[in-house]
Design a protein around this motif. Structure first.
Motif, PDB file in Angstrom:
ATOM      1  N   ASP A  20      46.933  38.108  32.061  1.00 20.79           N
ATOM      2  CA  ASP A  20      45.495  38.337  32.166  1.00 20.79           C
ATOM      3  C   ASP A  20      45.052  38.031  33.593  1.00 20.79           C
ATOM      4  O   ASP A  20      44.796  36.878  33.949  1.00 20.79           O
ATOM      5  CB  ASP A  20      44.751  37.439  31.165  1.00 20.79           C
ATOM      6  CG  ASP A  20      43.250  37.655  31.195  1.00 20.79           C
ATOM      7  OD1 ASP A  20      42.791  38.588  31.895  1.00 20.79           O
ATOM      8  OD2 ASP A  20      42.523  36.883  30.530  1.00 20.79           O
ATOM      9  N   LEU A  21      44.948  39.065  34.407  1.00 19.73           N
ATOM     10  CA  LEU A  21      44.582  38.859  35.811  1.00 19.73           C
ATOM     11  C   LEU A  21      43.107  38.539  35.984  1.00 19.73           C
ATOM     12  O   LEU A  21      42.699  38.119  37.076  1.00 19.73           O
ATOM     13  CB  LEU A  21      44.966  40.092  36.632  1.00 19.73           C
ATOM     14  CG  LEU A  21      46.463  40.399  36.711  1.00 19.73           C
ATOM     15  CD1 LEU A  21      46.728  41.502  37.722  1.00 19.73           C
ATOM     16  CD2 LEU A  21      47.266  39.164  37.077  1.00 19.73           C
ATOM     17  N   THR A  22      42.308  38.685  34.908  1.00 20.07           N
ATOM     18  CA  THR A  22      40.903  38.293  35.020  1.00 20.07           C
ATOM     19  C   THR A  22      40.759  36.776  35.098  1.00 20.07           C
ATOM     20  O   THR A  22      39.670  36.273  35.389  1.00 20.07           O
ATOM     21  CB  THR A  22      40.074  38.825  33.835  1.00 20.07           C
ATOM     22  OG1 THR A  22      40.533  38.231  32.613  1.00 20.07           O
ATOM     23  CG2 THR A  22      40.174  40.340  33.746  1.00 20.07           C
ATOM     24  N   LEU A  23      41.840  36.052  34.845  1.00 19.95           N
ATOM     25  CA  LEU A  23      41.815  34.614  35.081  1.00 19.95           C
ATOM     26  C   LEU A  23      41.678  34.312  36.574  1.00 19.95           C
ATOM     27  O   LEU A  23      41.325  33.192  36.958  1.00 19.95           O
ATOM     28  CB  LEU A  23      43.088  33.965  34.534  1.00 19.95           C
ATOM     29  CG  LEU A  23      43.269  34.012  33.018  1.00 19.95           C
ATOM     30  CD1 LEU A  23      44.685  33.599  32.624  1.00 19.95           C
ATOM     31  CD2 LEU A  23      42.238  33.104  32.335  1.00 19.95           C
ATOM     32  N   LEU A  24      41.955  35.321  37.396  1.00 23.69           N
ATOM     33  CA  LEU A  24      41.792  35.183  38.842  1.00 23.69           C
ATOM     34  C   LEU A  24      40.581  35.981  39.330  1.00 23.69           C
ATOM     35  O   LEU A  24      39.678  35.424  39.943  1.00 23.69           O
ATOM     36  CB  LEU A  24      43.060  35.660  39.564  1.00 23.69           C
ATOM     37  CG  LEU A  24      44.341  34.887  39.231  1.00 23.69           C
ATOM     38  CD1 LEU A  24      45.531  35.486  39.985  1.00 23.69           C
ATOM     39  CD2 LEU A  24      44.192  33.410  39.580  1.00 23.69           C
ATOM     40  N   PHE A  25      40.578  37.290  39.051  1.00 22.53           N
ATOM     41  CA  PHE A  25      39.461  38.161  39.441  1.00 22.53           C
ATOM     42  C   PHE A  25      39.285  39.240  38.385  1.00 22.53           C
ATOM     43  O   PHE A  25      40.249  39.708  37.785  1.00 22.53           O
ATOM     44  CB  PHE A  25      39.732  38.823  40.805  1.00 22.53           C
ATOM     45  CG  PHE A  25      39.813  37.850  41.947  1.00 22.53           C
ATOM     46  CD1 PHE A  25      38.661  37.289  42.486  1.00 22.53           C
ATOM     47  CD2 PHE A  25      41.045  37.486  42.476  1.00 22.53           C
ATOM     48  CE1 PHE A  25      38.746  36.374  43.528  1.00 22.53           C
ATOM     49  CE2 PHE A  25      41.139  36.583  43.508  1.00 22.53           C
ATOM     50  CZ  PHE A  25      39.983  36.019  44.046  1.00 22.53           C
ATOM     51  N   ASP A  26      38.034  39.676  38.214  1.00 22.43           N
ATOM     52  CA  ASP A  26      37.752  40.715  37.218  1.00 22.43           C
ATOM     53  C   ASP A  26      38.174  42.097  37.681  1.00 22.43           C
ATOM     54  O   ASP A  26      38.385  42.993  36.857  1.00 22.43           O
ATOM     55  CB  ASP A  26      36.248  40.727  36.884  1.00 22.43           C
ATOM     56  CG  ASP A  26      35.842  39.534  36.034  1.00 22.43           C
ATOM     57  OD1 ASP A  26      36.717  39.007  35.303  1.00 22.43           O
ATOM     58  OD2 ASP A  26      34.668  39.137  36.100  1.00 22.43           O
ATOM     59  N   SER A  27      38.298  42.266  38.987  1.00 22.19           N
ATOM     60  CA  SER A  27      38.624  43.594  39.505  1.00 22.19           C
ATOM     61  C   SER A  27      39.153  43.483  40.924  1.00 22.19           C
ATOM     62  O   SER A  27      39.031  42.439  41.579  1.00 22.19           O
ATOM     63  CB  SER A  27      37.372  44.485  39.502  1.00 22.19           C
ATOM     64  OG  SER A  27      36.426  43.974  40.431  1.00 22.19           O
ATOM     65  N   ASP A  28      39.701  44.595  41.414  1.00 23.96           N
ATOM     66  CA  ASP A  28      40.151  44.650  42.804  1.00 23.96           C
ATOM     67  C   ASP A  28      38.983  44.444  43.754  1.00 23.96           C
ATOM     68  O   ASP A  28      39.112  43.770  44.784  1.00 23.96           O
ATOM     69  CB  ASP A  28      40.804  46.003  43.095  1.00 23.96           C
ATOM     70  CG  ASP A  28      42.110  46.199  42.342  1.00 23.96           C
ATOM     71  OD1 ASP A  28      42.601  45.229  41.735  1.00 23.96           O
ATOM     72  OD2 ASP A  28      42.631  47.333  42.369  1.00 23.96           O
ATOM     73  N   ASP A  29      37.852  45.010  43.420  1.00 20.59           N
ATOM     74  CA  ASP A  29      36.677  44.884  44.295  1.00 20.59           C
ATOM     75  C   ASP A  29      36.226  43.433  44.394  1.00 20.59           C
ATOM     76  O   ASP A  29      35.804  42.968  45.470  1.00 20.59           O
ATOM     77  CB  ASP A  29      35.532  45.761  43.782  1.00 20.59           C
ATOM     78  CG  ASP A  29      35.788  47.243  44.026  1.00 20.59           C
ATOM     79  OD1 ASP A  29      36.643  47.564  44.872  1.00 20.59           O
ATOM     80  OD2 ASP A  29      35.140  48.077  43.343  1.00 20.59           O
ATOM     81  N   GLU A  30      36.279  42.700  43.262  1.00 22.08           N
ATOM     82  CA  GLU A  30      35.887  41.292  43.306  1.00 22.08           C
ATOM     83  C   GLU A  30      36.863  40.506  44.188  1.00 22.08           C
ATOM     84  O   GLU A  30      36.459  39.623  44.939  1.00 22.08           O
ATOM     85  CB  GLU A  30      35.869  40.701  41.896  1.00 22.08           C
ATOM     86  CG  GLU A  30      35.337  39.271  41.881  1.00 22.08           C
ATOM     87  CD  GLU A  30      35.337  38.652  40.489  1.00 22.08           C
ATOM     88  OE1 GLU A  30      34.454  37.807  40.224  1.00 22.08           O
ATOM     89  OE2 GLU A  30      36.215  38.986  39.677  1.00 22.08           O
ATOM     90  N   MET A  31      38.158  40.823  44.116  1.00 19.79           N
ATOM     91  CA  MET A  31      39.136  40.154  44.982  1.00 19.79           C
ATOM     92  C   MET A  31      38.851  40.468  46.446  1.00 19.79           C
ATOM     93  O   MET A  31      38.898  39.581  47.304  1.00 19.79           O
ATOM     94  CB  MET A  31      40.552  40.583  44.611  1.00 19.79           C
ATOM     95  CG  MET A  31      41.647  39.783  45.319  1.00 19.79           C
ATOM     96  SD  MET A  31      41.935  40.229  47.049  1.00 19.79           S
ATOM     97  CE  MET A  31      42.727  41.819  46.842  1.00 19.79           C
ATOM     98  N   ARG A  32      38.545  41.732  46.736  1.00 16.12           N
ATOM     99  CA  ARG A  32      38.262  42.115  48.125  1.00 16.12           C
ATOM    100  C   ARG A  32      37.030  41.377  48.663  1.00 16.12           C
ATOM    101  O   ARG A  32      36.999  40.959  49.826  1.00 16.12           O
ATOM    102  CB  ARG A  32      38.048  43.628  48.215  1.00 16.12           C
ATOM    103  CG  ARG A  32      39.320  44.447  47.999  1.00 16.12           C
ATOM    104  CD  ARG A  32      39.054  45.927  48.278  1.00 16.12           C
ATOM    105  NE  ARG A  32      40.272  46.716  48.162  1.00 16.12           N
ATOM    106  CZ  ARG A  32      40.571  47.485  47.122  1.00 16.12           C
ATOM    107  NH1 ARG A  32      39.746  47.547  46.071  1.00 16.12           N
ATOM    108  NH2 ARG A  32      41.701  48.177  47.105  1.00 16.12           N
TER     109      ARG A  32
END
Length: 603
Positions: A20-32
């Protein structure tokens, strides 16, 4: 037409089998967006350039700012790394990883002034700073470790240049991973039912362990074929990587890349040489196992593709992913409720990516985010081996989990020399658990003991074989020899024959024996698998037998993270790796289990 089984696309894999990568960020855009904020922090950080050694407050500010930046970069980079590894053919995932990697490289170059400025502070001045600013106590070991390498820290300008070039210097690893994970096609092979199935990194063991000799032969030769076809590309990629490591060691004033790799953690090179010597002194035990297996299989000639067929017959103790998790929990319950509570967090909150899919990175690993949680990549097959890998990677995960709770972020990551102790410890406990559970079942005992023996040989003997290959390659390249495919085939083939002994006959190509090993792109990594297995054998036996303070000492080891030099942390746990005693203890256990399976097989 024979039925063909294909791997699913990433989108076809059930969510419960994916991390579950939303444990880090909900999306690529949020990570950026988060990455942009980190870039802004670095913009402020570089204002400290030239000021770090002028006051205790400046030094503290620099260390605290670096800590914050590193924590955020870890979260952002790991997210992108896992996105890419989930499906290396997904252009969006590859793109977001490229952005993160490029940014990491650029920010590293901007921050490279810090280490030279810290090293330039005199011992007297640093002592005054530490007395004046109590908060510097948190960073005492970090400063000690960094300053112990002062002879190898370059000037500010040189460090910036080297940091800026790091992405290019590491490009060989990325090229290798793309080639190995995304571009190789092993074709289709026949399974036990005569049906055509796509051969992959993940399912190869299903064929090499077949009771049907032609099935395992076909799969072994098919797996070797693309490595042979691309042998010159693999050789040039490896040569470039070794050259970059030797170059960096040279400009940092080390005698060799091995010295550079080991000295940062104050591990003397004699530890490496002692391992190689001790394993070579015990090669007769491995040769004895192969001779026994050849005899039991009734083979006039035993080829390498015969080595993995289980002597117990059918593939016993097959487990689904859910069953494997439960077996791991049951086995590791000896570590008490605190440890199993951590495992349940891992199992219940999708920290694991279990299923194999098209484009997914092969093998298995654990990667941790300090302010989130560990993550595990697997490529699950319903075999006991997959449960062993789960236990292994969960050992890494729980090491990260407990050290992150006990240590500040700069000490949460244990060096590999220690990390592999925690993982192989769990494998040893799983073996003890299974041997006790099935002590009255001869066939299952044979199966479990063979799994243990195969694992021991794969971890101690095979990784030491790889260590010998790696060191020979580095020495040759440093001396001016180009690592051609022919040269690498020769040194690898000679070592394979030495380690397998007279009972095993070569087959196919020698190229695959070195070209398929991703850990050769991690610079003197592999020897630590062997040392760690030997260390964990001693530690796990103490815990399994409920020796006084054994569990308490083991938790202290887990919680220590990287807060001291590895040799010191292990000494506190009761293991001295500066001698060969821990290796002798490991080979003693191996010989006992070899005696046990020999007795069962020859009844």
């Amino acid at each position: 037409m024979a039925e063909t089984k294909q791997l699913p696309n990433r989108s076809e894999v059930a969510d419960e089998l994916k991390w579950d990568l939303t444990l880090l960020f909900d999306s690529d855009d949020e990570m950026r967006a988060a990455l942009k904020q980190t870039v802004a922090l670095v913009t402020d950080f570089v204002k400290l350039e030239g000021q770090v050694g002028k006051s205790a407050q400046n030094l503290l500010n620099a260390l605290q700012a670096e800590k914050q930046i590193d924590e955020q970069l870890e979260r952002e980079y790991v997210y992108a790394f896992m996105r890419r590894d989930s499906d290396t053919t997904d252009t969006a995932a590859v793109s977001v990883f490229g952005e993160a990697a490029n940014t990491l490289s650029k920010l590293g170059a901007q921050m490279a002034f810090l280490e030279p400025e810290i090293v330039a502070i005199s011992d007297e001045q640093l002592a005054q700073f530490q007395q004046a600013e109590p908060q510097l106590a948190e960073f005492e070991f970090l400063l000690k470790k960094l300053r112990s390498q002062r002879a190898h820290v370059l000037s500010d300008v040189e460090e910036k240049l080297l940091s800026r070039a790091q992405k290019s210097l590491d490009a060989s690893e990325e090229i290798y991973n793309t080639l190995n994970d995304a571009d190789l096609d092993f074709g289709q092979v026949h399974n036990d039912d005569g049906k055509l199935v796509q051969l992959t990194h993940g399912n190869r063991s299903q064929f090499t362990e077949s009771q049907i000799r032609e099935v395992r032969k076909e799969a072994t030769l098919a797996y070797e074929k693309p490595y042979q076809k691309l042998r010159n590309t693999f050789a040039q990629t490896f040569n470039s990587f070794v050259d970059s490591q030797n170059m960096q060691a040279q400009i940092r004033h080390y005698d060799s890349a091995r010295q550079a790799a080991m000295s940062g953690n104050h591990i003397d090179e004699s530890v490496y040489d002692t391992l190689v010597k001790s394993v070579n002194d015990h090669l007769s035990l491995a040769h004895r196992w192969y001779a026994l297996k050849k005899r039991v299989l009734g083979l006039d000639t035993m080829y390498k593709y015969d080595l993995n067929v289980p002597l117990a017959g059918s593939d016993m103790l097959k487990t689904t992913f859910e069953e494997g998790k439960q077996m791991t929990l049951d086995a590791l319950s000896v570590l008490g409720p605190r440890y199993t509570a951590g495992l349940k967090q891992e199992f219940d909150h999708r920290w694991i990516d279990a299923a194999e899919n098209k484009g997914k990175r092969s093998g298995g690993y654990q990667i941790s985010v300090y302010d989130a949680n560990p993550f595990i990549l697997l490529n699950w097959t319903d075999k006991l081996y997959s449960t062993s890998v789960l236990a292994h990677e969960s050992g890494h995960a729980m090491h990260s989990y407990f050290s992150s709770q006990a240590q500040p972020s700069e000490y949460a990551d244990a060096p590999i020399f220690l990390a592999e102790v925690a993982s192989t410890f769990n494998e040893n406990i799983l073996t003890d658990y299974l041997l006790e559970k099935y002590q009255d079942d001869r066939q299952k005992l044979i199966f479990i003991l063979e799994q243990y023996i195969t694992g021991f040989i794969g971890t101690i003997y095979r990784q030491t074989q790889f260590a010998e290959f790696e060191h020979q390659a580095y020495q040759a390249q440093q001396a001016g020899t180009t690592l051609t495919a022919d040269y690498l085939d020769q040194i690898s083939g000679d070592l394979v024959n030495k380690y397998y002994g007279p009972s095993v006959t070569e087959t196919g190509t020698r190229t695959q024996s070195w070209a398929y090993v991703p850990h050769f792109y991690m610079n003197y990594y592999v020897y630590q698998y062997a040392t760690s297995q030997a260390v964990s054998t001693a530690l796990s036996q103490r815990v399994w037998q409920h020796e006084d303070h054994a569990l308490e000492n083991y938790f202290s080891f887990l919680e220590a993270g990287g807060s001291d030099y590895p040799v010191n942390i292990l000494k506190h746990a009761g293991i001295d790796v500066t001698t060969d005693q821990y290796l002798k203890e490991a080979f003693k256990v191996f010989e006992q289990r070899l005696d046990q399976i020999e007795s069962l097989l020859l009844k």
